[in-house]
Design a protein around this motif. Structure first.
Motif, PDB file in Angstrom:
ATOM      1  N   LYS A  94       0.846  -1.181   0.000  1.00 57.20           N
ATOM      2  CA  LYS A  94       0.000   0.000   0.000  1.00 57.20           C
ATOM      3  C   LYS A  94       0.883   1.233   0.000  1.00 57.20           C
ATOM      4  CE  LYS A  94      -4.002  -1.779   2.505  1.00 57.20           C
ATOM      5  NZ  LYS A  94      -4.855  -1.559   3.674  1.00 57.20           N
ATOM      6  N   GLY A  95       0.429   2.273  -0.682  1.00 58.33           N
ATOM      7  CA  GLY A  95       1.174   3.523  -0.738  1.00 58.33           C
ATOM      8  C   GLY A  95       1.053   4.296   0.564  1.00 58.33           C
ATOM      9  N   LYS A  96       1.682   5.462   0.588  1.00 59.29           N
ATOM     10  CA  LYS A  96       1.612   6.310   1.766  1.00 59.29           C
ATOM     11  C   LYS A  96       0.199   6.829   1.946  1.00 59.29           C
ATOM     12  CE  LYS A  96       6.336   7.769   2.051  1.00 59.29           C
ATOM     13  NZ  LYS A  96       7.229   8.865   2.397  1.00 59.29           N
ATOM     14  N   LYS A  97      -0.164   7.086   3.187  1.00 63.06           N
ATOM     15  CA  LYS A  97      -1.514   7.556   3.492  1.00 63.06           C
ATOM     16  C   LYS A  97      -1.669   9.006   3.060  1.00 63.06           C
ATOM     17  CE  LYS A  97      -4.106   6.391   7.007  1.00 63.06           C
ATOM     18  NZ  LYS A  97      -4.690   6.224   8.334  1.00 63.06           N
ATOM     19  N   ILE A  98      -2.813   9.280   2.417  1.00 61.39           N
ATOM     20  CA  ILE A  98      -3.191  10.655   2.133  1.00 61.39           C
ATOM     21  C   ILE A  98      -4.424  10.965   2.966  1.00 61.39           C
ATOM     22  CG2 ILE A  98      -2.233  10.656  -0.195  1.00 61.39           C
ATOM     23  CD1 ILE A  98      -5.135  10.435  -1.214  1.00 61.39           C
ATOM     24  N   THR A  99      -4.554  12.211   3.365  1.00 59.12           N
ATOM     25  CA  THR A  99      -5.670  12.638   4.195  1.00 59.12           C
ATOM     26  C   THR A  99      -6.633  13.455   3.352  1.00 59.12           C
ATOM     27  OG1 THR A  99      -4.228  12.712   6.106  1.00 59.12           O
ATOM     28  CG2 THR A  99      -6.311  13.858   6.291  1.00 59.12           C
ATOM     29  N   VAL A 100      -7.906  13.103   3.419  1.00 59.62           N
ATOM     30  CA  VAL A 100      -8.947  13.812   2.681  1.00 59.62           C
ATOM     31  C   VAL A 100      -9.859  14.459   3.711  1.00 59.62           C
ATOM     32  CG1 VAL A 100     -10.812  13.580   1.017  1.00 59.62           C
ATOM     33  CG2 VAL A 100      -8.830  12.065   0.880  1.00 59.62           C
ATOM     34  N   LEU A 101     -10.007  15.764   3.636  1.00 57.70           N
ATOM     35  CA  LEU A 101     -10.849  16.499   4.569  1.00 57.70           C
ATOM     36  C   LEU A 101     -11.923  17.223   3.779  1.00 57.70           C
ATOM     37  CD1 LEU A 101     -11.228  17.424   7.553  1.00 57.70           C
ATOM     38  CD2 LEU A 101      -9.944  19.449   6.921  1.00 57.70           C
ATOM     39  N   THR A 102     -13.178  16.903   4.046  1.00 64.74           N
ATOM     40  CA  THR A 102     -14.288  17.608   3.408  1.00 64.74           C
ATOM     41  C   THR A 102     -15.040  18.370   4.494  1.00 64.74           C
ATOM     42  OG1 THR A 102     -15.767  15.716   3.657  1.00 64.74           O
ATOM     43  CG2 THR A 102     -14.538  15.853   1.612  1.00 64.74           C
ATOM     44  N   TYR A 103     -15.454  19.580   4.142  1.00 59.32           N
ATOM     45  CA  TYR A 103     -16.209  20.374   5.111  1.00 59.32           C
ATOM     46  C   TYR A 103     -17.135  21.326   4.376  1.00 59.32           C
ATOM     47  CZ  TYR A 103     -13.431  24.555   4.248  1.00 59.32           C
ATOM     48  OH  TYR A 103     -12.862  25.650   3.673  1.00 59.32           O
ATOM     49  N   ARG A 104     -18.128  21.801   5.120  1.00 61.16           N
ATOM     50  CA  ARG A 104     -19.047  22.799   4.605  1.00 61.16           C
ATOM     51  C   ARG A 104     -18.904  24.044   5.484  1.00 61.16           C
ATOM     52  NH1 ARG A 104     -21.171  17.892   4.527  1.00 61.16           N
ATOM     53  NH2 ARG A 104     -21.899  17.088   2.534  1.00 61.16           N
ATOM     54  N   PRO A 105     -18.516  25.137   4.899  1.00 65.69           N
ATOM     55  CA  PRO A 105     -18.293  26.339   5.707  1.00 65.69           C
ATOM     56  C   PRO A 105     -19.563  26.798   6.433  1.00 65.69           C
ATOM     57  CG  PRO A 105     -17.515  26.650   3.452  1.00 65.69           C
ATOM     58  CD  PRO A 105     -18.234  25.356   3.481  1.00 65.69           C
ATOM     59  N   LYS A 106     -19.387  27.252   7.646  1.00 62.42           N
ATOM     60  CA  LYS A 106     -20.446  27.836   8.473  1.00 62.42           C
ATOM     61  C   LYS A 106     -21.566  26.858   8.811  1.00 62.42           C
ATOM     62  CE  LYS A 106     -20.370  31.119   5.469  1.00 62.42           C
ATOM     63  NZ  LYS A 106     -20.408  32.122   4.520  1.00 62.42           N
ATOM     64  N   LYS A 107     -21.361  25.546   8.588  1.00 63.81           N
ATOM     65  CA  LYS A 107     -22.405  24.567   8.875  1.00 63.81           C
ATOM     66  C   LYS A 107     -21.972  23.589   9.969  1.00 63.81           C
ATOM     67  CE  LYS A 107     -25.072  25.958   5.554  1.00 63.81           C
ATOM     68  NZ  LYS A 107     -26.211  26.784   5.834  1.00 63.81           N
ATOM     69  N   ASP A 108     -20.768  23.711  10.474  1.00 63.56           N
ATOM     70  CA  ASP A 108     -20.234  22.822  11.497  1.00 63.56           C
ATOM     71  C   ASP A 108     -20.324  21.355  11.041  1.00 63.56           C
ATOM     72  OD1 ASP A 108     -18.936  22.273  13.870  1.00 63.56           O
ATOM     73  OD2 ASP A 108     -20.813  21.935  14.964  1.00 63.56           O
ATOM     74  N   SER A 109     -19.984  21.138   9.775  1.00 57.05           N
ATOM     75  CA  SER A 109     -20.021  19.791   9.218  1.00 57.05           C
ATOM     76  C   SER A 109     -18.682  19.505   8.564  1.00 57.05           C
ATOM     77  CB  SER A 109     -21.145  19.702   8.180  1.00 57.05           C
ATOM     78  OG  SER A 109     -21.070  18.483   7.494  1.00 57.05           O
ATOM     79  N   LYS A 110     -17.994  18.486   9.055  1.00 51.21           N
ATOM     80  CA  LYS A 110     -16.718  18.111   8.450  1.00 51.21           C
ATOM     81  C   LYS A 110     -16.499  16.618   8.610  1.00 51.21           C
ATOM     82  CE  LYS A 110     -14.695  20.111  12.478  1.00 51.21           C
ATOM     83  NZ  LYS A 110     -14.259  21.422  12.856  1.00 51.21           N
ATOM     84  N   ARG A 111     -15.665  16.078   7.707  1.00 53.27           N
ATOM     85  CA  ARG A 111     -15.364  14.654   7.718  1.00 53.27           C
ATOM     86  C   ARG A 111     -13.914  14.468   7.298  1.00 53.27           C
ATOM     87  NH1 ARG A 111     -18.613  10.334   4.045  1.00 53.27           N
ATOM     88  NH2 ARG A 111     -17.163  10.989   2.451  1.00 53.27           N
TER      89      ARG A 111
END
Length: 105
Positions: free
Chosen positions: A68-85
């Motif tokens: 397996k390759g090196k880990k990449i981090t994926v961050l998704t969020y919605r501004p001003k909605k307090d929603s992130k993953r």
């Protein structure tokens, strides 16, 4: 002598002795594999192209390992909605050493 081969939806230019990382193949380590989807085979001043593949040409390789390759981090969020993953991803690969290039006869 060099060849251009296709595997995993990608194209690779290889020579004998090269080590390449390809998309994960369903083979065990220390086994041999033959790539028959060869797009072009050539040497100094003499190149043969296929339409789409060169008939009778093949590239032989030895599987060194699956990993397996090196880990990449994926961050998704919605501004001003307090929603992130936050997610991580490690792309699987197969490390192959090219042993021989067999041109069409």
């Amino acid at each position: 002598m060099y060849a251009i081969l296709e595997t995993g939806g990608k194209q690779y230019t290889v020579k004998a002795g090269d080590v390449i990382y390809v998309e994960k193949l369903d083979v065990e380590a220390d086994s041999t594999i033959t790539f028959d989807k060869v797009l072009a085979v050539g040497e100094e001043g003499n190149v043969s192209f296929g339409a789409p593949y060169v008939a009778g040409a093949a590239v032989d390789g030895k599987v060194i390992k699956n990993g397996k390759g090196k880990k990449i981090t994926v961050l998704t969020y919605r501004p001003k909605k307090d929603s992130k993953r936050k997610m991580g991803h490690r792309q699987p690969y197969t490390k192959v050493e090219i042993t021989a290039i067999n041109a069409a006869k």
